[in-house]
Design a protein around this motif. Structure first.
Motif, PDB file in Angstrom:
ATOM      1  N   SER A  71      -1.720 -23.909   9.311  1.00  0.00           N
ATOM      2  CA  SER A  71      -0.706 -24.928   9.047  1.00  0.00           C
ATOM      3  C   SER A  71       0.043 -25.312  10.315  1.00  0.00           C
ATOM      4  O   SER A  71       0.304 -26.504  10.566  1.00  0.00           O
ATOM      5  CB  SER A  71       0.274 -24.409   7.987  1.00  0.00           C
ATOM      6  N   GLY A  72       0.396 -24.328  11.146  1.00  0.00           N
ATOM      7  CA  GLY A  72       1.087 -24.643  12.392  1.00  0.00           C
ATOM      8  C   GLY A  72       0.246 -25.453  13.349  1.00  0.00           C
ATOM      9  O   GLY A  72       0.730 -26.414  13.962  1.00  0.00           O
ATOM     10  N   VAL A  73      -1.039 -25.112  13.477  1.00  0.00           N
ATOM     11  CA  VAL A  73      -1.925 -25.872  14.366  1.00  0.00           C
ATOM     12  C   VAL A  73      -2.105 -27.299  13.851  1.00  0.00           C
ATOM     13  O   VAL A  73      -2.069 -28.266  14.623  1.00  0.00           O
ATOM     14  CB  VAL A  73      -3.286 -25.146  14.488  1.00  0.00           C
ATOM     15  N   THR A  74      -2.288 -27.441  12.543  1.00  0.00           N
ATOM     16  CA  THR A  74      -2.448 -28.774  11.965  1.00  0.00           C
ATOM     17  C   THR A  74      -1.197 -29.617  12.158  1.00  0.00           C
ATOM     18  O   THR A  74      -1.274 -30.815  12.455  1.00  0.00           O
ATOM     19  CB  THR A  74      -2.780 -28.663  10.474  1.00  0.00           C
ATOM     20  N   ALA A 128       0.869 -29.263   5.944  1.00  0.00           N
ATOM     21  CA  ALA A 128       1.323 -29.138   7.334  1.00  0.00           C
ATOM     22  C   ALA A 128       2.224 -30.284   7.783  1.00  0.00           C
ATOM     23  O   ALA A 128       3.195 -30.044   8.511  1.00  0.00           O
ATOM     24  CB  ALA A 128       0.112 -29.009   8.258  1.00  0.00           C
ATOM     25  N   PRO A 129       1.963 -31.547   7.405  1.00  0.00           N
ATOM     26  CA  PRO A 129       2.894 -32.616   7.840  1.00  0.00           C
ATOM     27  C   PRO A 129       4.320 -32.414   7.388  1.00  0.00           C
ATOM     28  O   PRO A 129       5.247 -32.959   7.996  1.00  0.00           O
ATOM     29  CB  PRO A 129       2.283 -33.879   7.220  1.00  0.00           C
ATOM     30  N   ALA A 130       4.540 -31.647   6.325  1.00  0.00           N
ATOM     31  CA  ALA A 130       5.906 -31.413   5.869  1.00  0.00           C
ATOM     32  C   ALA A 130       6.706 -30.586   6.866  1.00  0.00           C
ATOM     33  O   ALA A 130       7.945 -30.608   6.840  1.00  0.00           O
ATOM     34  CB  ALA A 130       5.902 -30.723   4.507  1.00  0.00           C
ATOM     35  N   LEU A 131       6.030 -29.829   7.742  1.00  0.00           N
ATOM     36  CA  LEU A 131       6.758 -29.053   8.744  1.00  0.00           C
ATOM     37  C   LEU A 131       7.520 -29.951   9.706  1.00  0.00           C
ATOM     38  O   LEU A 131       8.581 -29.591  10.198  1.00  0.00           O
ATOM     39  CB  LEU A 131       5.787 -28.153   9.517  1.00  0.00           C
ATOM     40  N   LYS A 192      25.872 -34.569  12.985  1.00  0.00           N
ATOM     41  CA  LYS A 192      25.820 -33.123  12.900  1.00  0.00           C
ATOM     42  C   LYS A 192      25.009 -32.708  11.685  1.00  0.00           C
ATOM     43  O   LYS A 192      25.265 -33.119  10.562  1.00  0.00           O
ATOM     44  CB  LYS A 192      27.236 -32.559  12.791  1.00  0.00           C
ATOM     45  N   GLY A 193      23.998 -31.895  11.918  1.00  0.00           N
ATOM     46  CA  GLY A 193      23.156 -31.442  10.835  1.00  0.00           C
ATOM     47  C   GLY A 193      21.844 -32.169  10.759  1.00  0.00           C
ATOM     48  O   GLY A 193      20.983 -31.783   9.981  1.00  0.00           O
ATOM     49  N   SER A 194      21.637 -33.241  11.525  1.00  0.00           N
ATOM     50  CA  SER A 194      20.359 -33.916  11.491  1.00  0.00           C
ATOM     51  C   SER A 194      19.403 -33.282  12.468  1.00  0.00           C
ATOM     52  O   SER A 194      19.789 -32.655  13.446  1.00  0.00           O
ATOM     53  CB  SER A 194      20.539 -35.405  11.824  1.00  0.00           C
ATOM     54  N   VAL A 195      18.116 -33.470  12.241  1.00  0.00           N
ATOM     55  CA  VAL A 195      17.093 -32.788  13.014  1.00  0.00           C
ATOM     56  C   VAL A 195      16.282 -33.811  13.765  1.00  0.00           C
ATOM     57  O   VAL A 195      15.846 -34.799  13.210  1.00  0.00           O
ATOM     58  CB  VAL A 195      16.182 -31.963  12.094  1.00  0.00           C
ATOM     59  N   ARG A 196      16.089 -33.601  15.016  1.00  0.00           N
ATOM     60  CA  ARG A 196      15.260 -34.494  15.809  1.00  0.00           C
ATOM     61  C   ARG A 196      14.209 -33.741  16.613  1.00  0.00           C
ATOM     62  O   ARG A 196      13.458 -34.332  17.338  1.00  0.00           O
ATOM     63  CB  ARG A 196      16.132 -35.319  16.769  1.00  0.00           C
ATOM     64  N   GLY A 197      14.131 -32.423  16.537  1.00  0.00           N
ATOM     65  CA  GLY A 197      13.110 -31.705  17.268  1.00  0.00           C
ATOM     66  C   GLY A 197      13.686 -30.539  18.030  1.00  0.00           C
ATOM     67  O   GLY A 197      14.887 -30.310  18.049  1.00  0.00           O
ATOM     68  N   ALA A 198      12.799 -29.799  18.677  1.00  0.00           N
ATOM     69  CA  ALA A 198      13.208 -28.608  19.400  1.00  0.00           C
ATOM     70  C   ALA A 198      13.341 -28.924  20.873  1.00  0.00           C
ATOM     71  O   ALA A 198      12.441 -29.482  21.484  1.00  0.00           O
ATOM     72  CB  ALA A 198      12.179 -27.495  19.193  1.00  0.00           C
ATOM     73  N   ALA A 321      17.519 -33.380  22.725  1.00  0.00           N
ATOM     74  CA  ALA A 321      16.422 -33.393  21.777  1.00  0.00           C
ATOM     75  C   ALA A 321      15.116 -33.652  22.507  1.00  0.00           C
ATOM     76  O   ALA A 321      15.049 -34.409  23.450  1.00  0.00           O
ATOM     77  CB  ALA A 321      16.667 -34.464  20.721  1.00  0.00           C
ATOM     78  N   ALA A 322      14.063 -33.020  22.087  1.00  0.00           N
ATOM     79  CA  ALA A 322      12.752 -33.184  22.681  1.00  0.00           C
ATOM     80  C   ALA A 322      11.720 -33.009  21.589  1.00  0.00           C
ATOM     81  O   ALA A 322      11.987 -32.420  20.548  1.00  0.00           O
ATOM     82  CB  ALA A 322      12.522 -32.166  23.809  1.00  0.00           C
ATOM     83  N   PRO A 323      10.488 -33.528  21.806  1.00  0.00           N
ATOM     84  CA  PRO A 323       9.471 -33.397  20.764  1.00  0.00           C
ATOM     85  C   PRO A 323       9.134 -31.944  20.491  1.00  0.00           C
ATOM     86  O   PRO A 323       9.247 -31.068  21.340  1.00  0.00           O
ATOM     87  CB  PRO A 323       8.281 -34.153  21.345  1.00  0.00           C
ATOM     88  N   GLY A 324       8.683 -31.687  19.278  1.00  0.00           N
ATOM     89  CA  GLY A 324       8.302 -30.339  18.893  1.00  0.00           C
ATOM     90  C   GLY A 324       9.247 -29.760  17.884  1.00  0.00           C
ATOM     91  O   GLY A 324      10.346 -29.354  18.247  1.00  0.00           O
ATOM     92  N   PRO A 325       8.889 -29.733  16.598  1.00  0.00           N
ATOM     93  CA  PRO A 325       9.839 -29.263  15.593  1.00  0.00           C
ATOM     94  C   PRO A 325      10.047 -27.769  15.681  1.00  0.00           C
ATOM     95  O   PRO A 325       9.172 -27.006  16.070  1.00  0.00           O
ATOM     96  CB  PRO A 325       9.166 -29.660  14.271  1.00  0.00           C
ATOM     97  N   HIS A 326      11.221 -27.348  15.254  1.00  0.00           N
ATOM     98  CA  HIS A 326      11.540 -25.924  15.232  1.00  0.00           C
ATOM     99  C   HIS A 326      10.675 -25.172  14.232  1.00  0.00           C
ATOM    100  O   HIS A 326      10.387 -23.994  14.430  1.00  0.00           O
ATOM    101  CB  HIS A 326      13.016 -25.726  14.862  1.00  0.00           C
ATOM    102  N   ALA A 327      10.279 -25.836  13.158  1.00  0.00           N
ATOM    103  CA  ALA A 327       9.510 -25.142  12.123  1.00  0.00           C
ATOM    104  C   ALA A 327       8.185 -24.640  12.657  1.00  0.00           C
ATOM    105  O   ALA A 327       7.738 -23.539  12.327  1.00  0.00           O
ATOM    106  CB  ALA A 327       9.294 -26.070  10.929  1.00  0.00           C
ATOM    107  N   VAL A 328       7.515 -25.426  13.497  1.00  0.00           N
ATOM    108  CA  VAL A 328       6.218 -25.012  14.034  1.00  0.00           C
ATOM    109  C   VAL A 328       6.373 -23.787  14.923  1.00  0.00           C
ATOM    110  O   VAL A 328       5.596 -22.829  14.837  1.00  0.00           O
ATOM    111  CB  VAL A 328       5.581 -26.186  14.809  1.00  0.00           C
ATOM    112  N   TRP A 329       7.410 -23.799  15.761  1.00  0.00           N
ATOM    113  CA  TRP A 329       7.637 -22.641  16.629  1.00  0.00           C
ATOM    114  C   TRP A 329       8.098 -21.433  15.828  1.00  0.00           C
ATOM    115  O   TRP A 329       7.773 -20.293  16.167  1.00  0.00           O
ATOM    116  CB  TRP A 329       8.671 -22.999  17.695  1.00  0.00           C
ATOM    117  N   GLY A 330       8.846 -21.667  14.751  1.00  0.00           N
ATOM    118  CA  GLY A 330       9.230 -20.554  13.894  1.00  0.00           C
ATOM    119  C   GLY A 330       8.044 -19.927  13.192  1.00  0.00           C
ATOM    120  O   GLY A 330       7.957 -18.698  13.067  1.00  0.00           O
ATOM    121  N   VAL A 331       7.102 -20.765  12.736  1.00  0.00           N
ATOM    122  CA  VAL A 331       5.883 -20.237  12.101  1.00  0.00           C
ATOM    123  C   VAL A 331       5.049 -19.453  13.105  1.00  0.00           C
ATOM    124  O   VAL A 331       4.522 -18.374  12.800  1.00  0.00           O
ATOM    125  CB  VAL A 331       5.081 -21.393  11.477  1.00  0.00           C
TER     126      VAL A 331
END
Length: 420
Positions: A71-74, A128-131, A192-198, A321-331
């Motif tokens: 899922s993380g790779v996808t 995986a896109p939901a991440l 505050k509280g919005s997500v734009r990436g890691a 903010a930079a590309p790369g979601p926190h969820a992928v790195w957390g997984v």
């Protein structure tokens, strides 16, 4: 911000019609609950599903970790592709998540090795896109912890029918995603509280949080069984109690820090608290102490994720903010943490292996502190203006009220030329 006035219900031909859910908090709670419910059903029900599916519990755990890697790779590949092509909408990603939940329900209804492995792998790829739509707000994490607790409660209540428990959780997760799938994606305003990436400096911290939480969770499952002989429904109910207590801890902590801006010391302190909670799991003297320590791990991990994902917190910590979601790195960190704990457990006792896994958050806190000190020292060392002006420039660039008017800069330069 002032509260938006509630719009009246639309009445058509005498029948009141309710508007679709547009509240960002409501959609975050539902999405987080689905995220905690379906993977939580797989994790808490793994010891019970092993006998029904026909696989040892350890092998089934490896299947789940492999699905997490897939899922993380996808998600990473899809994120790169969507930056070049048309990005998926929030409703489309919610539909992908709902489809993954239904595939998980199929794995519970027809339990066999082939069906289970195939449906879990397909659910990992489709979901995986939901991440990339992971929202690190307080309602989202509270919903995720509540979903994990509900999954443990369902698995404990249906301990004689683990496949039915998995199917119930899968269908419930799909139902929770219906408001977002039909277009109720919530507010999209930046704040505050919005997500734009890691940010680049926080990717390793997201992995550290995932590693510590995953190692503590898997270790707690084994410690419940081998130290205190909690089997079947008792094991799942203990996890449910830990998740329920974590909801209370996390909510209280978020409410206490709501009116205080985050400081650069907040993240290292939370990471050290996570390491301490992981170590407390290793030295717990009873099942109740282990449940309390696991609740602390889950609550602190949620707090770290909330601080990392908050746009206001990222600006206060000095990272953009930079590309790369926190969820992928957390997984990725979760899989690595589980691997470290399992590998070290082959050579040392389980408690010592868990303490070794707790060193990752400690290292992340130390690296972040060193990087922050270096970043604060760098502008002063490379600046060609006096220290007072350099500090004023940095302060104006980081915490100023906003961009100046175009004529303000010209007036300042004209005043300097006249004085010289």
């Amino acid at each position: 911000m002032t509260a938006q006035p509630r719009r009246p219900r639309v009445v058509r031909r005498g029948v009141p019609v309710m508007r679709p859910i547009r509240s960002g908090h409501a959609v975050d709670v539902l999405g987080g609950a689905a995220t905690g419910l379906v993977p939580g059903a797989l994790l808490t029900g793994a010891p019970l599903l092993g006998g029904v599916v026909g696989m040892p519990g350890t092998a089934l755990r490896y299947v789940l970790l492999s699905a997490a890697v897939l899922s993380g790779v996808t998600a990473s590949v899809a994120a790169r592709w969507r930056r070049r092509e048309v990005p998926l909408s929030a409703a489309a990603t919610a539909r992908c998540g709902a489809t993954a939940c239904l595939l998980t329900a199929v794995a519970g209804l027809w339990p066999s090795v082939a069906v289970f492995c195939t449906t879990v792998a397909a659910a990992a790829v489709i979901g995986a896109p939901a991440l990339s739509r992971h929202r690190g707000t307080t309602p989202w994490y509270a919903g995720a912890l509540a979903g994990l607790g509900a999954a443990g409660a369902v698995a404990g209540a249906l301990q004689d029918r683990p496949g039915t428990a998995l199917a119930v959780c899968g269908c419930a997760g799909a139902a929770l995603l219906i408001p977002a799938a039909v277009g109720g994606g919530g507010r999209t305003t930046v704040g505050k509280g919005s997500v734009r990436g890691a940010a680049p400096g926080t990717r390793g911290l997201s992995a550290s949080v995932g590693a510590g939480a995953a190692a503590a969770f898997f270790a707690a499952q084994d410690l419940y069984v081998f130290r205190w002989e909690l089997l079947g429904g008792s094991l799942a109910m203990s996890t449910a109690l830990a998740a329920g207590a974590a909801v209370g801890f996390f909510t209280i902590g978020a409410a206490a820090s709501r009116n205080r801006p985050p400081s650069p010391a907040s993240l290292p302190l939370l990471l050290l608290s996570l390491a301490a909670a992981v170590s407390a799991c290793a030295v717990a003297a009873s099942a109740r102490q282990l449940t309390l320590a696991l609740a602390g791990v889950l609550a602190v991990a949620a707090g770290c994720g909330r601080l990392l994902c908050a746009a206001g917190g990222a600006r206060a910590l000095g990272s953009g903010a930079a590309p790369g979601p926190h969820a992928v790195w957390g997984v990725a960190g979760a899989v690595a943490g589980a691997g470290i704990w399992a590998s070290a457990g082959q050579w040392v006792p389980a408690g010592d292996a868990l303490v070794m896994a707790a060193l990752w958050p400690v290292g992340g806190a130390a690296a972040w502190t060193a990087w922050t000190m270096h970043a604060h020292r760098r502008p002063r060392a490379g600046s060609s203006v006096p220290d007072g002006e350099a500090a004023l420039a940095v302060t104006d660039a980081t915490v100023g009220p906003g961009p100046r008017r175009p004529g303000a800069a010209r007036r300042v330069r004209h005043g300097r030329k006249a004085s010289s």
